[in-house]
Design a protein around this motif. Structure first.
Motif, PDB file in Angstrom:
ATOM      1  N   GLU A   3       8.241  14.952 -10.462  1.00 17.78           N
ATOM      2  CA  GLU A   3       7.394  14.177  -9.558  1.00 17.78           C
ATOM      3  C   GLU A   3       5.911  14.520  -9.739  1.00 17.78           C
ATOM      4  N   ARG A  15       5.438   6.170  -3.975  1.00 15.26           N
ATOM      5  CA  ARG A  15       6.659   6.938  -4.264  1.00 15.26           C
ATOM      6  C   ARG A  15       7.399   7.321  -2.981  1.00 15.26           C
ATOM      7  N   LEU A  16       6.638   7.693  -1.950  1.00 14.51           N
ATOM      8  CA  LEU A  16       7.276   8.015  -0.673  1.00 14.51           C
ATOM      9  C   LEU A  16       7.922   6.771  -0.062  1.00 14.51           C
ATOM     10  N   GLN A  18       9.341   4.367  -1.554  1.00 18.68           N
ATOM     11  CA  GLN A  18      10.633   4.138  -2.213  1.00 18.68           C
ATOM     12  C   GLN A  18      11.723   4.989  -1.578  1.00 18.68           C
ATOM     13  N   ARG A  19      11.355   6.192  -1.130  1.00 20.64           N
ATOM     14  CA  ARG A  19      12.325   7.076  -0.470  1.00 20.64           C
ATOM     15  C   ARG A  19      12.746   6.526   0.901  1.00 20.64           C
ATOM     16  N   LEU A  20      11.824   5.818   1.540  1.00 19.40           N
ATOM     17  CA  LEU A  20      12.047   5.365   2.920  1.00 19.40           C
ATOM     18  C   LEU A  20      12.645   3.967   3.014  1.00 19.40           C
ATOM     19  N   ALA A 159       6.518  12.678   6.348  1.00 13.69           N
ATOM     20  CA  ALA A 159       6.506  12.185   4.969  1.00 13.69           C
ATOM     21  C   ALA A 159       5.252  12.683   4.258  1.00 13.69           C
ATOM     22  N   GLU A 179      10.721  13.759   4.389  1.00 11.84           N
ATOM     23  CA  GLU A 179      10.693  13.225   3.036  1.00 11.84           C
ATOM     24  C   GLU A 179       9.512  13.858   2.322  1.00 11.84           C
ATOM     25  N   LEU A 181       8.188  14.764  -1.805  1.00  6.98           N
ATOM     26  CA  LEU A 181       8.477  14.563  -3.214  1.00  6.98           C
ATOM     27  C   LEU A 181       8.638  15.868  -3.973  1.00  6.98           C
TER      28      LEU A 181
END
Length: 215
Positions: A3, A15-16, A18-20, A159, A179, A181
């Motif tokens: 990352e 990018r965060l 995409q996690r959420l 996050a 969250e 990375l």
């Protein structure tokens, strides 16, 4: 770590997001910590179709070593102090009060600058996502978490793109979900994990928040 390094704050926010995505919907309120957390938060809010706003927090820096946090203050009168550190440093009440007064003045200025006369949106019954561009000591984020809890947040997500492992671990019990990375073992500073880490200006924060201010 794959990352790292992050390109810039907006790359980190995408990018965060995409996690959420898929687990958080448009009812969420995304709160960026100024200044650097707001561009990250803006990308998350855009991707989720969620509301973006700001949670104003100020670090309380050790006199003479202001980059090192001995606590933080946040909107709503929240104050977090590292009492053992303050005791070890031998700081008297007068010097501590002077730091708090100076940072409270700046916090109030930023409240006016970024929020104007807008009240905080209702936090009850919706996910609240607190966002910064990274966590070193965790003092400012801890103050922000306690501030949103005081304002009625029932489900709080932290996050961040990058964090010191021990600091993130200390914050986990205070939120409902984390969250992050990357948590590099030899953390150093937040900026070293970005290719581009220019200081975020008040104007950039205002530009990110303009739709909220116009609402």
């Amino acid at each position: 770590m794959k990352e790292l390094p992050l390109q810039d704050r907006r790359d980190a926010g995408r990018r965060l997001a995409q996690r959420l995505q898929g687990s958080v919907d448009a009812s969420a309120l995304v709160l960026g910590l100024p200044r650097g957390g707001v561009p990250v938060a803006a990308e998350i809010a855009h991707a989720l179709g969620a509301t973006l706003d700001v949670m104003v927090v100020r670090k309380l820096g050790v006199p003479g070593h202001e980059e090192f946090a001995m606590g933080a203050i946040a909107s709503g009168g929240v104050q977090v102090l590292d009492e053992p550190l303050i005791h070890r440093l031998g700081l008297d009440e007068r010097r501590l009060a002077s730091v708090i007064a100076r940072e409270r003045h700046e916090l109030e200025r930023r409240e006016r600058e970024f929020r104007g006369d807008r009240a905080y949106p209702s936090l009850a019954g919706r996910p609240v996502i607190l966002v910064d561009d990274g966590i070193a000591t965790g003092a400012t984020m801890r103050a922000a978490i306690r501030a949103v809890r005081r304002l009625g947040a029932e489900y709080c997500i932290l996050a961040v793109p990058v964090a010191a492992p021990e600091s993130l671990a200390s914050l986990r019990p205070e939120v409902d979900r984390v969250e992050c990375l990357a948590t590099p073992a030899h953390f150093g500073s937040v900026g070293q994990w970005y290719r581009h880490f220019d200081q975020t200006s008040d104007a950039e924060v205002r530009a990110c928040l303009r739709p909220a201010r116009d609402a």
